[in-house]
Design an enzyme around this catalytic site. Structure first.
Site, PDB file in Angstrom:
ATOM      1  N   HIS A  92       0.858  -1.195   0.000  1.00 36.98           N
ATOM      2  CA  HIS A  92       0.000   0.000   0.000  1.00 36.98           C
ATOM      3  C   HIS A  92       0.896   1.248   0.000  1.00 36.98           C
ATOM      4  O   HIS A  92       1.961   1.252   0.619  1.00 36.98           O
ATOM      5  CB  HIS A  92      -0.906  -0.015   1.234  1.00 36.98           C
ATOM      6  CG  HIS A  92      -1.961   1.043   1.178  1.00 36.98           C
ATOM      7  ND1 HIS A  92      -1.705   2.356   1.485  1.00 36.98           N
ATOM      8  CD2 HIS A  92      -3.262   0.987   0.797  1.00 36.98           C
ATOM      9  CE1 HIS A  92      -2.812   3.066   1.313  1.00 36.98           C
ATOM     10  NE2 HIS A  92      -3.771   2.266   0.893  1.00 36.98           N
ATOM     11  N   GLU A 164      -3.745   1.841  -7.312  1.00 35.83           N
ATOM     12  CA  GLU A 164      -4.178   2.986  -6.513  1.00 35.83           C
ATOM     13  C   GLU A 164      -3.287   4.186  -6.821  1.00 35.83           C
ATOM     14  O   GLU A 164      -2.187   4.289  -6.267  1.00 35.83           O
ATOM     15  CB  GLU A 164      -4.075   2.661  -5.018  1.00 35.83           C
ATOM     16  CG  GLU A 164      -4.952   1.506  -4.585  1.00 35.83           C
ATOM     17  CD  GLU A 164      -5.300   1.592  -3.109  1.00 35.83           C
ATOM     18  OE1 GLU A 164      -6.496   1.564  -2.793  1.00 35.83           O
ATOM     19  OE2 GLU A 164      -4.389   1.720  -2.278  1.00 35.83           O
TER      20      GLU A 164
HETATM   21  P1  PGA Z   1      -9.646   5.922   0.014  1.00 35.14           P
HETATM   22  O1  PGA Z   1      -8.428   4.909   0.356  1.00 35.14           O
HETATM   23  O2  PGA Z   1     -10.756   5.074  -0.538  1.00 35.14           O
HETATM   24  O3  PGA Z   1      -9.976   6.566   1.325  1.00 35.14           O
HETATM   25  O4  PGA Z   1      -9.112   6.879  -1.000  1.00 35.14           O
HETATM   26  C1  PGA Z   1      -8.098   3.860  -0.509  1.00 35.14           C
HETATM   27  C2  PGA Z   1      -6.932   3.074   0.050  1.00 35.14           C
HETATM   28  O5  PGA Z   1      -6.054   3.678   0.698  1.00 35.14           O
HETATM   29  O6  PGA Z   1      -6.839   1.840  -0.129  1.00 35.14           O
END
Ligand code: PGA
Length: 246
Positions: A92, A164
């Site tokens: 992450h 992401e």
């Molecule tokens: P968010 O976070 O949906 O609050 O943008 C996503 C994540 O960090 O996996």
């Protein structure tokens, strides 16, 4: 295959919040989409118990690259498996940026988690500066290829990618469905060339400010197989909306 929604609760919630969430969620969950939840490590066994008669899977937000030994403060993938956790999120951007986790450590965390039989949700993504310098694809290709080196256990059953974009996490700035699809298509091509036999079947989730009001347009894209959700996964009502196919 059903779309997969994963709740990443980060460092939020206490035990009674977990209990309330489970009660409210299970009352209305339709199973139209798969739902997985990653609470804080300490809450994993409690959540497993709360969700035991459902098909909601519980997993971790991080795990060590070591199985056991003198590693103060770490969580072993073996202990996670023993507790009946289903999956672990690795790489992450908060782990990469705040805790300085780099590609070789992440490669080794993936190997150790897969060797214990956990499914791995591996996160990749570019920063805003990298996107503005037109480096998105090269950054992603590096994050993927470095993770894939020497992974004999990796398969389409036990490995999931979460794309992401760092600039979209917790910011309310979601990638447009077209921006996300373009990147997912690219990731799909890297997966197919890295694993000709099964790369096309590895699921690719989008993450970054996914909310009930934007989820359908994202999930309707050809190469988006689900979403990894932070903020909007904290309330049972919102997560239920995300998990409910319209
Ligand atoms: P968010 O976070 O949906 O609050 O943008 C996503 C994540 O960090 O996996």
């Amino acid at each position: 295959m059903k779309k997969l929604l994963i709740a990443n609760w980060k460092m939020h919630k206490n035990l009674s919040d977990c209990q309330n969430f489970a009660a409210e969620f299970l009352k209305s969950y339709s199973s139209k989409r798969e739902a997985w939840v990653a609470p804080q490590g300490l809450h994993i066994p409690f959540l497993i118990e709360l969700f035991k008669n459902s098909n909601v899977k519980i997993g971790a937000q991080n795990s060590s690259d070591q199985l056991e030994g003198a590693f103060t403060g770490e969580i072993s993938p073996r202990a996670l498996k023993d507790a009946e956790a289903h999956f672990v999120i690795l790489g992450h951007s908060e782990r990469r940026q705040i805790f300085k986790e780099g590609s070789s450590l992440l490669n080794s965390k993936i190997k150790t988690a897969l060797s214990e039989g956990l499914k791995v949700v591996y996160c990749v993504g570019e920063t805003l500066e990298e996107r503005e310098r037109n480096e998105t694809f090269s950054i992603l290709e590096n994050q993927l290829k470095q993770a894939f080196t020497d992974q004999s256990k990796l398969s389409s059953e036990n490995f999931i990618i979460a794309y992401e974009p760092v600039w979209a996490i917790g910011t309310g700035k979601v990638a447009t469905p077209e921006q996300a699809q373009e990147v997912h298509f690219f990731i799909r091509s890297v997966l197919k060339s890295s694993f000709p036999e099964f790369g096309g079947k590895i699921r690719i989730l989008y993450g970054g400010s996914v909310k009930p009001n934007n989820v359908e347009s994202l999930l309707s894209q050809a190469d988006i197989d689900g979403a990894l959700v932070g903020g909007a996964s904290l309330k049972a009502k919102d997560f239920l909306e995300l998990c409910d196919d319209k």
